[in-house]
Write a protein that holds these residues in place. Structure first.
Motif, PDB file in Angstrom:
ATOM      1  N   ILE A 173       0.777  -1.202   0.000  1.00  0.00           N
ATOM      2  CA  ILE A 173       0.000   0.000   0.000  1.00  0.00           C
ATOM      3  C   ILE A 173       0.804   1.244   0.000  1.00  0.00           C
ATOM      4  N   ARG A 174       1.890   1.149   0.881  1.00  0.00           N
ATOM      5  CA  ARG A 174       2.737   2.353   0.927  1.00  0.00           C
ATOM      6  C   ARG A 174       3.411   2.614  -0.350  1.00  0.00           C
ATOM      7  N   THR A 175       3.778   1.476  -0.828  1.00  0.00           N
ATOM      8  CA  THR A 175       4.420   1.749  -2.120  1.00  0.00           C
ATOM      9  C   THR A 175       3.454   2.227  -3.152  1.00  0.00           C
ATOM     10  N   ARG A 176       2.198   1.621  -3.049  1.00  0.00           N
ATOM     11  CA  ARG A 176       1.202   2.087  -3.983  1.00  0.00           C
ATOM     12  C   ARG A 176       0.914   3.525  -3.805  1.00  0.00           C
ATOM     13  N   ARG A 177       0.803   3.943  -2.541  1.00  0.00           N
ATOM     14  CA  ARG A 177       0.597   5.340  -2.342  1.00  0.00           C
ATOM     15  C   ARG A 177       1.709   6.190  -2.760  1.00  0.00           C
ATOM     16  N   ASN A 178       2.882   5.700  -2.556  1.00  0.00           N
ATOM     17  CA  ASN A 178       4.048   6.518  -2.948  1.00  0.00           C
ATOM     18  C   ASN A 178       4.406   6.476  -4.395  1.00  0.00           C
ATOM     19  N   LEU A 179       3.642   5.538  -5.118  1.00  0.00           N
ATOM     20  CA  LEU A 179       4.022   5.377  -6.532  1.00  0.00           C
ATOM     21  C   LEU A 179       4.089   6.655  -7.306  1.00  0.00           C
ATOM     22  N   ARG A 180       2.939   7.395  -7.072  1.00  0.00           N
ATOM     23  CA  ARG A 180       2.907   8.639  -7.854  1.00  0.00           C
ATOM     24  C   ARG A 180       4.063   9.467  -7.538  1.00  0.00           C
ATOM     25  N   GLY A 181       4.347   9.624  -6.260  1.00  0.00           N
ATOM     26  CA  GLY A 181       5.507  10.483  -5.886  1.00  0.00           C
ATOM     27  C   GLY A 181       6.805   9.946  -6.423  1.00  0.00           C
ATOM     28  N   GLU A 182       6.764   8.579  -6.205  1.00  0.00           N
ATOM     29  CA  GLU A 182       7.975   7.972  -6.741  1.00  0.00           C
ATOM     30  C   GLU A 182       8.183   8.302  -8.199  1.00  0.00           C
ATOM     31  N   ILE A 183       7.153   8.086  -8.982  1.00  0.00           N
ATOM     32  CA  ILE A 183       7.268   8.387 -10.429  1.00  0.00           C
ATOM     33  C   ILE A 183       7.621   9.820 -10.638  1.00  0.00           C
ATOM     34  N   GLU A 184       6.957  10.689  -9.928  1.00  0.00           N
ATOM     35  CA  GLU A 184       7.232  12.097 -10.111  1.00  0.00           C
ATOM     36  C   GLU A 184       8.640  12.395  -9.747  1.00  0.00           C
ATOM     37  N   ARG A 185       9.066  11.766  -8.561  1.00  0.00           N
ATOM     38  CA  ARG A 185      10.451  12.014  -8.178  1.00  0.00           C
ATOM     39  C   ARG A 185      11.378  11.528  -9.211  1.00  0.00           C
ATOM     40  N   ARG A 186      11.078  10.311  -9.693  1.00  0.00           N
ATOM     41  CA  ARG A 186      11.941   9.780 -10.744  1.00  0.00           C
ATOM     42  C   ARG A 186      11.935  10.664 -11.945  1.00  0.00           C
ATOM     43  N   SER A 187      10.707  11.109 -12.331  1.00  0.00           N
ATOM     44  CA  SER A 187      10.628  11.992 -13.504  1.00  0.00           C
ATOM     45  C   SER A 187      11.416  13.259 -13.266  1.00  0.00           C
TER      46      SER A 187
END
Lengths: 214, 656
Positions: free
Chosen positions: B57-71
């Motif tokens: 879940i956390r990762t799911r929640r953080n996915l967007r951020g993660e992607i954004e951060r990665r982007s």
């Protein structure tokens, strides 16, 4: 500069003698002008012609005195024998009388010229062989007996005319060469042009060989 | 994750709602989406799978951020990378900028250079044009100089060498100078007058000095022309041709020539006269056949004809030779030279005049005799004409001809003097006629002389016309005194003797003259005179026959008594007288030869003798006839029938 027509080493004086009408003047005219003079008038006294010829490479000027054959001029013409180097004694082969008178002409020539004068006997009118009155052999014998040169010639056709004058000159030149003709004698009938003329500036344009001057 | 979410969403709806529902449509659309074909999606999913390792879940929640951060990171990286690129680009830009500057600079400099060289080029081309012009001018100047000035070598030729010799090219240069001199006239017509004048003056100077040099040269050449045989140097012919442009120098040169030749001719003449032959005498001796040359003319001084003839012949030959030489010398001359040539010859032959004159005069004054004088006259005349024909001169300008004429005149005068003397001698001592009435010896002598003169004249050398005028004069000189002499010597004689004597004299003269055609007039005169004297003689003869025949008296009386009645009555004409006369005449008529007068027989001409006899007989017969006629005429009463007389015809037969 080329040797001009007037450069010559010697002058030879000739005299032409013989009876009236044998063609003396015509012979001279044929020789000097190379033409036959058909109606030649009788010569009055003595006439004169010249031509330059070449003998053994030497230019020689012939000074030819043509005498009148008429008896009345005999006294005048005798004065012209003096100092002739050559005497041409002419008769007419068609008239025996002119041949018969030769001995009288010869006597005159012998008495009045030098012993070295070359006497040439000429039977003229050789073109009229049909009317011949004097045979060649007979005249030849006469010439031989008297030590004369002899030729038959024709002033009309020019046959032998040149030869007669040239042969005479050759003989005279030969006499000069072998010393029998003394050039120093006044009026030997030959005048020699000195080789070195004072004041002459054209060198080498000709070198006349000093003739035998013994 | 999206996918999963979507599927969960879709599944409930598939059964419940149909296509008209937007949701269904959306679902349908999604369902219809072929995910395997969506490459982008696949790529995106693949890259997501790289870091999304834990699905919570956390990762799911953080996915967007993660992607954004990665982007963001990627973008960051991208930006970093690009900033490098930008830097590089900037670098390049700078370089380009620098290059551009450089180029601009160069362009500027080029432009500047161009601007600078432009002027240079103009200058060069200007200079080039100028150079060309100058070249042309130089060429023109050269041509001009060539045409109007002498080259140094030509000047050298012109000046000649120190020894005074003439260079063969001299005449070409002289010709050039002359050409220049005349060409310069063209210059004078243009605006180059000054140059023209200068050149003209220069050339005139050159010309003068050249002519002077030429003159001096020819002079010395001519001076040396003294040898017997002359050879005319071609240079000399040219020299005289050139000198013709300077008449004075030309004539001086010819003077020099004639002086030189004059000496040589005189020398030759004297040699011919006195030496005849130079050199050592012939060793063989001096026999006529062995001597080397003709003997001196003076050896014949004893024979005037030969002596004078030889001298004149020598002069004739010398004249011809000299004339020829001179003709050669003047052969190149372009202007007529006849006059100069004649003058030169005159001067040239002047020298022999004196020696000739002295000698001829010596001969003439030594009294060589009438005939010889006559012959010499002709000889002199002949040679005068012969030499004149050669030299083509006139007496008054030609000393030799003048001398010959003088001597001819002198000789002629001496001749006529001699004739005069002869004729005066004839008249001085008139001889008596000889007994035989023949022409006297002096007449015969004179006639012999005359014949000799005529014959020598016939044999002479002059044209017939001249001859005859002379002879007529000779005739009148001799014949008139001769006739006079005859008349004088006959003056003492009886008429018949005189007639016979004079006829004999005249006949002798006439028979001589009849041989010569020019004497026609004289012959006619002589014939008339002979005729007259013959008449006298015929009359004498007839009278003598009549007298001896006894008819003379009777005849005379009958003539006197004509027509005066009966002759019988006239005293002296009685019948007996006539009969006696007839008888006597008959007796003499039988021997006619005895009747001829001595004078008639002494006529030297047989023809005249016959004529005289015949005419006398005619006269006698006619006298006899008139007496006979008177006798037989009945009116005279002589009674002729009783006395037989001969008829006149019979008498004629007897006499002739």
């Amino acid at each position: 500069m080329a040797a001009g027509p007037y450069n010559y080493s010697y002058i030879f004086k000739y005299i032409i003698i013989g009876d009236m009408g044998v063609g003396k003047s015509c012979l001279l005219h044929q020789f000097t002008e190379k033409k036959f003079m058909a109606d030649c008038p009788h010569t009055i006294g003595v006439e004169f012609g010249t031509r330059i010829i070449e003998v053994s490479g030497q230019k020689i000027k012939l000074q030819i005195w043509d005498t009148a054959g008429q008896e009345r001029f005999r006294a005048v013409t005798r004065s012209y024998y003096r100092g002739a180097a050559g005497a041409l004694m002419v008769y007419d082969i068609t008239r025996r009388s002119t041949y018969n008178h030769l001995s009288s002409w010869l006597t005159d020539a012998r008495n009045l010229t030098n012993p070295n004068t070359v006497i040439f006997l000429i039977g003229n009118k050789g073109d009229l062989d049909g009317q011949r009155d004097v045979t060649y052999e007979e005249a030849k014998q006469f010439a031989d007996e008297n030590g004369l040169l002899f030729l038959e010639a024709s002033a009309k056709t020019g046959d032998n005319v040149e030869d007669v004058f040239l042969e005479t000159a050759k003989k005279i030149y030969q006499n000069i060469q072998d010393g029998s003709l003394d050039l120093n004698a006044a009026e030997s009938g030959v005048q020699h042009k000195p080789a070195n003329r004072p004041g002459q500036t054209l060198q080498n344009d000709q070198q006349p060989k000093e003739g035998c001057s013994c | 994750m999206d996918e999963n979410e979507t599927s969960t969403v879709v599944l409930p709806s598939s059964g419940s709602m149909q296509s008209n529902n937007p949701l269904s449509r959306k679902l349908k659309k999604i369902l219809n989406t072929r995910l395997e074909n969506d490459k982008e999606l696949l790529d995106a999913l693949r890259s997501v799978s790289t870091f999304f390792t834990e699905n919570n879940i956390r990762t799911r929640r953080n996915l967007r951020g993660e992607i954004e951060r990665r982007s963001l990171l990627i973008n960051q990286q991208f930006a970093d990378s690009f900033s490098l690129l930008v830097k590089d680009l900037e670098c390049i830009h700078e370089d380009v900028q620098a290059m551009s500057l450089c180029c601009k600079d160069m362009t500027d400099r080029l432009a500047a250079t161009k601007e600078q060289t432009q002027e240079l080029i103009t200058q060069t081309s200007e200079l080039k044009t100028e150079g060309k012009k100058l070249d042309l001018q130089a060429k023109i100047a050269d041509a001009f100089l060539d045409r109007f000035q002498l080259k140094p070598e030509e000047v050298k030729i012109f000046r000649g060498s120190r020894d005074g010799n003439l260079h063969p090219g001299f005449f070409k240069v002289l010709e050039k100078v002359q050409r220049i001199h005349s060409d310069v006239k063209v210059l004078l017509r243009t605006n180059q007058q000054k140059a023209g004048l200068e050149i003209m003056e220069q050339m005139a100077l050159q010309q003068e000095s050249a002519y002077e040099r030429l003159y001096r040269w020819s002079q010395s050449q001519c001076r040396s022309m003294t040898s017997d045989s002359l050879d005319i140097n071609p240079l000399q012919q040219q020299a005289l041709k050139a000198l013709q442009n300077r008449p004075v120098l030309f004539s001086y040169t010819l003077d020099e020539y004639s002086n030189a030749r004059r000496g040589s001719v005189v020398h030759g003449f004297i040699d011919a006269l006195t030496r005849g032959k130079h050199g050592p005498p012939s060793p063989i001796g001096d026999a006529p056949r062995t001597h080397g040359g003709p003997r001196p003319i003076e050896l014949h001084a004893h024979d005037p004809m030969r002596y004078v003839g030889d001298m004149l012949a020598w002069l004739h030959q010398a004249s011809a030779s000299e004339k020829e030489c001179l003709t050669q010398l003047l052969a190149e001359c372009e202007k007529p030279t006849a006059e100069a040539s004649c003058k030169t010859l005159a001067n040239l032959l002047n020298g022999v005049c004196r020696p000739l004159k002295v000698r001829v005069e010596q001969v003439l004054v030594s009294e060589p005799g009438t005939l010889l004088l006559y012959k010499l006259t002709n000889l002199l005349k002949f040679y005068h004409d012969t030499i004149r024909d050669i030299v083509l001169g006139e007496d008054n300008s030609f000393p030799l001809l003048e001398t010959l004429t003088d001597m001819h005149v002198l000789c002629r005068k001496l001749f006529f003097n001699s004739l005069q003397y002869l004729s005066s001698k004839l008249l001085d001592k008139v001889e008596l006629p000889p007994n035989d009435l023949s022409s006297p010896r002096t007449l015969a002598e004179t006639l012999n002389l005359l014949r000799d003169i005529f014959d020598s004249h016939d044999a002479s050398i002059l044209p017939a016309k001249e001859r005859h005028t002379d002879l007529v004069e000779v005739m009148s000189h001799l014949l008139d005194p001769l006739l006079q002499m005859c008349a004088m010597s006959a003056s003492q004689l009886q008429p018949a003797d005189m007639a016979a004597y004079i006829i004999n004299c005249l006949h002798a003269i006439k028979s001589l003259l009849s041989l010569y055609e020019f004497a026609d007039q004289r012959i006619e005169m002589l014939s008339a005179q002979i005729e007259a004297h013959l008449d006298t003689l015929v009359n004498e003869q007839a009278a003598s026959i009549l007298t001896r025949g006894g008819l003379a008296n009777v005849y005379k009386l009958i003539l006197n008594q004509e027509n005066k009645g009966q002759l019988l009555q006239v005293p002296g004409l009685d019948r007996q007288a006539l009969m006696n006369a007839f008888q006597t005449f008959d007796s003499i008529a039988f021997a006619p030869d005895d009747l001829i007068l001595r004078q008639v027989t002494l006529l030297s001409s047989a023809t005249l003798k016959e004529v005289a006899t015949a005419r006398a007989n005619d006269l006698v017969v006619s006298a006899y006839a008139s007496v006979h006629e008177a006798f037989i005429d009945a009116k005279n009463g002589y009674n002729p029938s009783t006395f037989s007389t001969k008829t006149p015809d019979q008498i004629r037969l007897l006499l002739c």
